[in-house]
Design a protein around this motif. Structure first.
Motif, mmCIF file in Angstrom:
data_model
loop_
_atom_site.group_PDB
_atom_site.id
_atom_site.type_symbol
_atom_site.label_atom_id
_atom_site.label_comp_id
_atom_site.label_asym_id
_atom_site.label_seq_id
_atom_site.Cartn_x
_atom_site.Cartn_y
_atom_site.Cartn_z
ATOM 1 N N ILE A 370 -1.527 0.806 44.715
ATOM 2 C CA ILE A 370 -2.139 0.305 43.392
ATOM 3 C C ILE A 370 -3.335 0.711 43.104
ATOM 4 O O ILE A 370 -3.975 0.994 41.876
ATOM 5 N N GLY A 371 -4.195 0.169 44.036
ATOM 6 C CA GLY A 371 -5.836 0.555 43.848
ATOM 7 C C GLY A 371 -6.537 -0.454 44.376
ATOM 8 O O GLY A 371 -6.276 -1.501 44.969
ATOM 9 N N LYS A 372 -7.788 -0.557 43.743
ATOM 10 C CA LYS A 372 -8.786 -1.400 44.173
ATOM 11 C C LYS A 372 -8.569 -2.679 43.334
ATOM 12 O O LYS A 372 -9.027 -3.951 44.095
ATOM 13 N N THR A 373 -7.877 -2.750 42.491
ATOM 14 C CA THR A 373 -7.551 -3.908 41.578
ATOM 15 C C THR A 373 -6.101 -4.066 41.247
ATOM 16 O O THR A 373 -5.678 -3.069 40.778
ATOM 17 N N MET A 374 -5.642 -5.359 41.177
ATOM 18 C CA MET A 374 -4.238 -5.393 40.571
ATOM 19 C C MET A 374 -4.167 -6.611 39.734
ATOM 20 O O MET A 374 -5.069 -7.281 39.851
ATOM 21 N N ASP A 375 -3.055 -6.702 38.843
ATOM 22 C CA ASP A 375 -2.869 -7.749 37.920
ATOM 23 C C ASP A 375 -2.399 -9.005 38.730
ATOM 24 O O ASP A 375 -3.121 -10.063 38.674
ATOM 25 N N LEU A 376 -1.176 -8.767 39.106
ATOM 26 C CA LEU A 376 -0.651 -10.146 39.767
ATOM 27 C C LEU A 376 -0.162 -9.880 41.433
ATOM 28 O O LEU A 376 -0.054 -8.666 41.952
ATOM 29 N N HIS A 377 -0.436 -10.763 42.130
ATOM 30 C CA HIS A 377 0.059 -10.743 43.441
ATOM 31 C C HIS A 377 0.930 -12.094 43.713
ATOM 32 O O HIS A 377 0.516 -13.114 43.278
ATOM 33 N N SER A 378 1.964 -12.019 44.268
ATOM 34 C CA SER A 378 2.992 -12.963 44.605
ATOM 35 C C SER A 378 3.561 -13.350 45.837
ATOM 36 O O SER A 378 3.478 -12.569 46.636
ATOM 37 N N GLY A 379 4.098 -14.474 46.035
ATOM 38 C CA GLY A 379 4.985 -14.868 47.162
ATOM 39 C C GLY A 379 5.317 -16.033 47.229
ATOM 40 O O GLY A 379 4.925 -16.898 46.317
ATOM 41 N N GLY A 380 5.807 -16.645 48.381
ATOM 42 C CA GLY A 380 6.333 -18.106 48.605
ATOM 43 C C GLY A 380 4.844 -19.039 48.432
ATOM 44 O O GLY A 380 3.653 -18.542 49.049
ATOM 45 N N VAL A 381 4.963 -20.141 48.117
ATOM 46 C CA VAL A 381 3.706 -21.121 48.200
ATOM 47 C C VAL A 381 3.295 -21.357 49.766
ATOM 48 O O VAL A 381 2.089 -21.595 49.702
#
Length: 800
Positions: A370-381
């Motif tokens: 993706i690069g040095k920045t991304m919009d969203l990062h997700s996972g389990g709590v």
């Protein structure tokens, strides 16, 4: 961005766009608030998203389903409702401590079994090895047992040592772990006392052999033999995506695996070290220097700052194979690169042979793709700390410079866990259920599971209760009914609505539809509030069902909009958003092989019912109808045979009743039997409607099954209550008959009294006191009542 990031707020919002964006707010774990969603893309269209995928060493369980289905729902809403072009990247962790242990143990166990494969019975050598494994397992996991514990004495000693714990039914991690260890050791103890066949023996002893063999031989595994680990991870990665397909979860646009990015990981770690935020130790490991990171003006532990010094979470983040001595400078520093111990897979690096740390893999892969920045990062709590906090720190350490501190991910979203009696699902606790076993049963389907998750906020935990299951069944059943009737209406115009003008009821419902659209938009803009949307859809369908004489177009318009929303939510694997005229979801139709037989049977039944309800029954016409009921297709297969038999039997029965000139009651009973028994048994239901509408042919769904269970339960309860009442009445009657046998002259001849008159009525009690007037009055009434009963009994005896 300003050169001194310490003067900037903790949260640096993305730059505003000139283009018009949806008024979407997302609950952001970075700020713990709902933030306006502004993508990095200047055009406001493309959204970059990296999701932490599974560690693939065993089959996925329901906890994984909650995470990945919730993620899929949000992804679909972003793409199909808000119109973003989502670039969705996900990893699978195909090498880490859990995989290494699992793969190595399974490899050694398979080798051990192979070495003894030619032995007809369980040999003394195998028994000795397994006994040693049993004793090692007991010594490590059940320390309260004595050192002299043997397979023969195990049950008795466990009962003595852990009696209080075993009697305590409270659900805690320690309690479940203890019960799991006792269960494992108990099976092995039973096998050692009665080995049986080799497959039976190993089925009970595998779990004690695995850690034992690994302790003996694990260090001897060749570190260059990566296939041992990849064979396991590739198998369960394949099975994981099979499960995801079964759950209608979209595949990632790009899948990354850490073993395919080791070179990038090494370069990534090297730059962190060069930037002054990492250091190598003498054993060849590399650690992240949190102190240097914070000294440079960065903030560590932004997602869960309250857990910054939680020793248990920190240790868990380092992995089970990292326990023991460490050369890192501080307990809260974490591994970027781990020097491989004997028996662990290894790759070359400037610091020596080793393997990636857990956290670094996602930082390196996401940055590469993706690069040095991304919009969203997700996972389990449960990944917030330390995994995502460490990812965030090491990625910003990699990308930032002294003049510009880069925020690597703008929005973190974390899915709530699915819990059983308050506890997270865990393989070690053995309190989990695999996705495969759930979907192969009768209680849950892919759709009902997704409905369950949609009914609750995605960021909240879920406790699956009977009440929640009832809510799922009720919601799905309501939509099934609505779609079935809407489809039927779209195919066959209702006679009483044909050419009908839009009336007051239609106008009200269309207003409700417009309000529902606005409410759904507001809910989805409010951090994907699907639970509010589900209530809105349910309320709208309820209103439509209760309205009378609606125009066809009104119902069809409403049904198409509801169809669009449930399709966006992923509730239909066959959903097609490109077809605006589509109504409903898959599963509303009966099987294709059933149609040539079931539709003629239903049509014959409709005609028989009409003739039976008429003033005069034309039995000749009924018999003729049975002959005219023909199969709609000439081909027959094994799968169509049950349906063919239903039609044949019904035709035979109808003709027989026609010839016998049966009563209307018998004819209608036969029609009910077809609906309630024969078709029900092949998974089909006929929903009778007012004439001239034919019965609605539909597949059975959970709501119909549950409704029948409820009816049967109520009927059973009534029958039981009736039987109990009859039994009580019978008992009363029996007692009355027995009482009637007693002669009133002797009825009061008890120790309670001392003297009686000539009729047997007491005059003096046992204490010598004269019976009072009031007391005597009552006794006389009892005596007279008994005399009447006894006289009637005497008459009956003479008659008999």
């Amino acid at each position: 961005m300003a050169s001194d990031s310490r003067k900037q707020p903790r949260w640096i919002a993305p730059q505003a766009h000139d283009v018009e964006l949806p008024k979407l707010k997302i609950y952001n774990s970075l700020t713990r608030t709902k933030d306006d969603f502004i993508p990095l893309d200047p055009a406001g269209k493309t959204v970059t998203w990296y999701a932490c995928g599974p560690t693939v060493y065993e089959d996925a369980h329901l906890g994984h389903a909650k995470n990945y289905v919730s993620t899929d729902i949000i992804r679909r809403i972003m793409r199909d409702y808000f119109g973003f072009n989502v670039k969705f990247v996900m990893n699978t962790t195909d090498i880490d401590d859990k995989i290494i242990l699992q793969a190595r143990r399974q490899y050694l166990l398979a080798r051990f079994k192979q070495e003894h494969a030619e032995e007809e019975a369980v040999s003394d050598t195998v028994l000795a090895e397994v006994k040693a494994a049993f004793l090692q397992y007991v010594g490590k996991n059940l320390p309260s047992l004595s050192g002299n514990t043997s397979p023969e004495t195990f049950s008795e000693e466990v009962h003595k040592a852990y009696k209080e714990t075993l009697q305590n039914q409270s659900v805690t991690v320690d309690n479940l772990l203890l019960r799991a260890h006792i269960g494992t050791a108990q099976l092995a103890a039973e096998a050692l006392q009665a080995p049986g066949t080799a497959p039976e023996f190993f089925a009970k002893t595998d779990d004690v052999l695995l850690p034992y063999l690994d302790a003996l031989h694990g260090a001897s595994i060749d570190s260059n033999n990566h296939d041992i680990y990849l064979d396991l991870s590739q198998k369960f990665e394949r099975r994981f995506f099979e499960d995801m397909t079964a759950l209608n979860v979209l595949p990632p646009d790009q899948l990354t695996r850490v073993t395919e990015y080791v070179t990038q990981v090494v370069l990534f770690v090297g730059k962190i070290v060069a930037n002054g935020f990492g250091y190598a130790t003498a054993d060849g490991s590399v650690y992240f220097d949190i102190d240097a990171f914070e000294k440079a003006g960065h903030t560590y532990c932004r997602l869960e700052p309250w857990n910054k010094n939680d020793a248990a979470l920190l240790a868990d983040g380092e992995g089970s194979l990292s326990k023991g001595t460490s050369m890192k400078r501080s307990p809260n520093h974490f591994a970027l690169w781990k020097a491989s111990k004997p028996g662990e897979p290894a790759w070359d690096s400037p610091w020596g042979r080793g393997r990636p740390g857990w956290h670094i893999e996602c930082s390196a892969m996401a940055s590469e793709v993706i690069g040095k920045t991304m919009d969203l990062h997700s996972g389990g709590v449960d990944l917030r700390f330390p995994h995502h906090d460490n990812e965030l720190a090491q990625s910003e350490a990699y990308w930032s410079t002294p003049d510009c501190h880069v925020q690597w991910a703008n929005y973190f979203i974390h899915m709530g866990q699915l819990r059983i009696r308050g506890l997270k699902m865990s393989k070690s606790l053995k309190n989990y259920t695999t996705i495969r076993s759930v979907l192969s049963g009768k209680d849950w389907t892919s759709r009902s599971l997704r409905i369950c998750f949609l009914l609750m906020p995605w960021q909240d935990g879920i406790e699956v209760t009977d009440e929640l299951m009832k809510a799922v069944v009720g919601w799905e059943g309501k939509l099934n009914n609505f779609f079935l009737k809407s489809l039927d209406l779209s195919k066959h115009l209702r006679p009483d609505a044909e050419g009908q003008d839009v009336g007051v009821a239609d106008q009200q419902l269309l207003k409700s539809l417009e309000k529902a659209k606005a409410d759904v938009d507001a809910a989805l803009c409010d951090s994907f509030n699907t639970s509010a949307v589900m209530r809105t859809l349910s309320d709208l369908v309820t209103e439509a069902n209760s309205a009378e004489k609606l125009a066809n177009d009104t119902i069809i318009s409403l049904a198409r909009w509801v169809t669009r929303i449930v399709t966006i939510f992923g509730l239909d694997p066959e959903g097609d958003l490109s077809n605006p005229e589509r109504i409903g979801w898959s599963g509303l139709d009966i099987p294709g092989e059933a149609k040539p037989y079931i539709y003629p049977a239903s049509q014959l039944r409709d005609k028989v019912r009409t003739l039976a309800i008429g003033s005069a029954i034309d039995h000749e016409a009924i018999a003729k109808l049975a002959d005219e009921a023909t199969v709609a297709a000439s081909t027959s297969t094994d799968t169509s045979e049950p349906y063919s038999l239903v039609l044949q039997q019904f035709r035979t029965n109808v003709k027989g009743l026609g010839v016998k000139k049966a009563s209307a009651k018998d004819l209608l009973a036969l029609c009910d039997q077809l609906r309630d028994v024969h078709l029900w048994n092949v998974g089909i239901y006929l929903e009778d409607r007012n004439s001239p509408l034919p019965a609605l042919v539909r597949p059975l769904d959970r709501s119909l099954i549950e409704a029948r269970k409820e009816q049967e339960s109520v009927a059973t309860a009534k029958a039981m209550a009736k039987l109990e009442l009859e039994a009580k009445e019978a008992e009363k009657e029996r007692e009355l008959r027995e009482r009637a046998k007693i002669d009133p002259l002797v009825m009061f001849k008890t120790a309670e009294y001392a003297e009686w008159d000539d009729s047997g009525i007491p005059t003096v009690d046992a204490k010598g006191d004269v019976v009072s007037k009031n007391r005597r009055k009552k006794l006389v009434k009892e005596w007279e009542k008994q005399k009447k009963l006894h006289d009637e009994w005497l008459v009956m005896q003479k008659t008999a």
